[in-house]
Design an enzyme around this catalytic site. Structure first.
Site, PDB file in Angstrom:
ATOM      1  N   LYS A 107      35.638  68.964  38.762  1.00  0.00           N
ATOM      2  CA  LYS A 107      36.636  70.015  38.544  1.00  0.00           C
ATOM      3  C   LYS A 107      37.625  70.110  39.693  1.00  0.00           C
ATOM      4  CE  LYS A 107      34.338  72.506  34.979  1.00  0.00           C
ATOM      5  NZ  LYS A 107      32.994  71.877  34.984  1.00  0.00           N
TER       6      LYS A 107
HETATM    7  C1  LIG Z   1      32.474  71.420  33.824  1.00  0.00           C
HETATM    8  C2  LIG Z   1      31.430  70.391  33.990  1.00  0.00           C
HETATM    9  C3  LIG Z   1      31.080  69.522  32.942  1.00  0.00           C
HETATM   10  C4  LIG Z   1      31.702  69.626  31.573  1.00  0.00           C
HETATM   11  O1  LIG Z   1      33.054  69.239  31.561  1.00  0.00           O
HETATM   12  P1  LIG Z   1      33.976  69.661  30.325  1.00  0.00           P
HETATM   13  O2  LIG Z   1      35.329  69.174  30.674  1.00  0.00           O
HETATM   14  O3  LIG Z   1      33.894  71.141  30.214  1.00  0.00           O
HETATM   15  O4  LIG Z   1      33.408  68.987  29.125  1.00  0.00           O
HETATM   16  C5  LIG Z   1      30.134  68.556  33.183  1.00  0.00           C
HETATM   17  N1  LIG Z   1      29.517  68.461  34.384  1.00  0.00           N
HETATM   18  C6  LIG Z   1      29.829  69.271  35.415  1.00  0.00           C
HETATM   19  C7  LIG Z   1      29.103  69.113  36.696  1.00  0.00           C
HETATM   20  C8  LIG Z   1      30.794  70.254  35.260  1.00  0.00           C
HETATM   21  O5  LIG Z   1      31.079  71.067  36.280  1.00  0.00           O
END
Ligand SMILES: *Cc1c(COP(=O)(O)O)cnc(C)c1O
Length: 435
Positions: A107
């Site tokens: 993220k």
């Molecule tokens: C947010 C997140 C996901 C999922 O990603 P999306 O884009 O919401 O599908 C998977 N793994 C981690 C560690 C995350 O923080």
């Protein structure tokens, strides 16, 4: 480049407006009016390009003439100042480590790009911006870190009391400055509901410019296309196109890959790998998306029962289920399977997976078993195992090494405001804090 709503009931807008609004007034999500296409020579040059160069060239197609080239270069160079390595585990399987940013999760890509884009757009307008974000853990910490100290922008984070890990909470609540964390007595869904209500509240709209930093913002989606190109660049050319396995919750990460493919990247297949929250794999089977309340799992950043980016996927394929099925193969896995693969991969390769990435590895394994011709798989590693030390210890019997930048947070004092799960209080808080 213009942006339109997935619901087609709002006017087309500039990138600036799409980013500062968050979602379209009709409740839809913004998408580029036309998916930009990369020149053939870009794909040929790809193996020689560094990450910020890839980001600049791909990003420029989404920015059009709204961001001067030297500003875009500065934004991507500052945002992506960490490595994005592709690690081979055996002959067919590769792991793309998206976990080397400041908060150790993918993220950081979206949040750091969005923060700098918003900063640029806000400086231009001279207005003060308030960013609100509901988080189940990872989003909030990435957003808080990314916006820390950015002038002209205040960030309000809503997180569910007692439902985020210690490391996550420390990353959310110890920053101060322009970042305020509200510890809501409720669930993640409650936090999201409060944030959504604030975003459409007329009294708030009258007094302040409020936007969302959740994954619906197009500024988070755009940078999630960049690393698919970076993965292909590192993998090198071959007759067989790569298969991407994406551990998914809200499906923003996977949507970034679908966009990259549409832009011209060669991809054999995407795997939508989920935990027990399997509404999208279920949709791929039945053709119906049936949202439901999220279930709690050990890969908690993927505990989503109504994925917000699903609307973008359907939009991208013009509702054509067969076309969606050609590109996306779905599968879901239990916590037991996740713990077992973490154990097995550590034993066989000495490589420690976090529980989210583990779901992606399970997805690749399951797909590869049924498709022997799939020569090369790339699993997106969405978090560093140290962020989920308790789960890792359960799976492999030892705690993972703690990177310096995570350890630094754990010693700092938590500063959050305990908050009731009620909108009038949030409204009052937002209005008062702005004066
Ligand atoms: C947010 C997140 C996901 C999922 O990603 P999306 O884009 O919401 O599908 C998977 N793994 C981690 C560690 C995350 O923080």
């Amino acid at each position: 480049m213009k942006y339109r709503s997935t619901l087609h009931r709002s006017p087309e807008v500039s990138l600036r407006e799409a980013v500062l609004r968050g979602s379209a007034p009709d409740g839809g999500l913004y998408m580029p009016v036309e998916i930009p296409h990369l020149q053939k020579d870009f794909l040929e040059r790809l193996p020689s390009l560094a990450f910020p160069e890839i980001a600049r060239e791909v990003g420029a197609l989404f920015a059009g003439d709204e961001i001067p080239p030297q500003i875009l270069t500065k934004i991507v160079t500052e945002a992506f100042n960490f490595p994005v390595p592709l690690v081979a585990l055996g002959e067919r399987l590769h792991i793309l480590e998206l976990s080397h940013g400041p908060t150790l999760a993918f993220k950081d890509f979206g949040a750091r790009f969005m923060a700098r884009l918003m900063e640029y757009f806000v400086q231009e307008s001279g207005k003060q911006l308030t960013v609100i974000v509901a988080t189940s853990g990872d989003t909030g910490s990435a957003v808080a870190q990314a916006f820390l100290g950015v002038s002209g922008i205040r960030v309000v984070i809503l997180y569910p009391a007692g439902r985020v890990s210690d490391a996550q909470e420390k990353q959310l609540t110890t920053l101060g400055q322009n970042i305020t964390a509200l510890e809501v007595s409720g669930s993640f869904d409650d936090c999201q509901r409060l944030a959504k209500q604030a975003l459409v509240d007329p009294a708030i709209a009258e007094k302040l410019t409020l936007t969302s930093a959740n994954s619906i913002n197009i500024a988070r989606l755009i940078p999630q296309t960049f690393y698919y190109f970076a993965a292909a660049a590192q993998l090198g050319p071959s007759e067989s196109l790569p298969v991407f396995s994406v551990p998914s919750g809200n499906f923003g990460n996977l949507t970034g890959g679908l966009l990259a493919k549409r832009m011209g990247l060669g991809v054999a297949q995407f795997i939508a790998a989920t935990n027990a929250n399997d509404v999208v794999p279920e949709f791929l089977r039945s053709g119906k998306l049936i949202p439901r309340a999220s279930r709690h799992t050990i890969s908690n950043a993927m505990d989503v029962g109504n994925p917000s980016n699903f609307a973008r996927i359907v939009d991208l394929y013009d509702n054509d289920l067969q076309a969606i099925r050609r590109d996306i193969w779905g599968c879901s896995f239990s916590d037991e399977e996740t713990l077992r693969i973490m154990h097995d991969v550590e034993e066989r390769h000495g490589y420690v997976l976090d529980p989210h990435t583990a779901v992606g590895v399970l997805g690749w394994q399951c797909f590869a078993k049924q498709n022997q011709s799939a020569a090369r798989g790339i699993v997106l590693a969405t978090a560093h195992p140290a962020k989920f030390a308790e789960v890792v210890e359960r799976a492999v019997g030892a705690r993972p090494n703690m990177p310096e930048r995570l350890a630094a947070f754990l010693d700092r004092p938590k500063k959050s405001i305990s908050f009731p799960n009620r909108f009038p209080e949030l409204q009052e808080f937002l209005l008062a804090a702005n004066t």
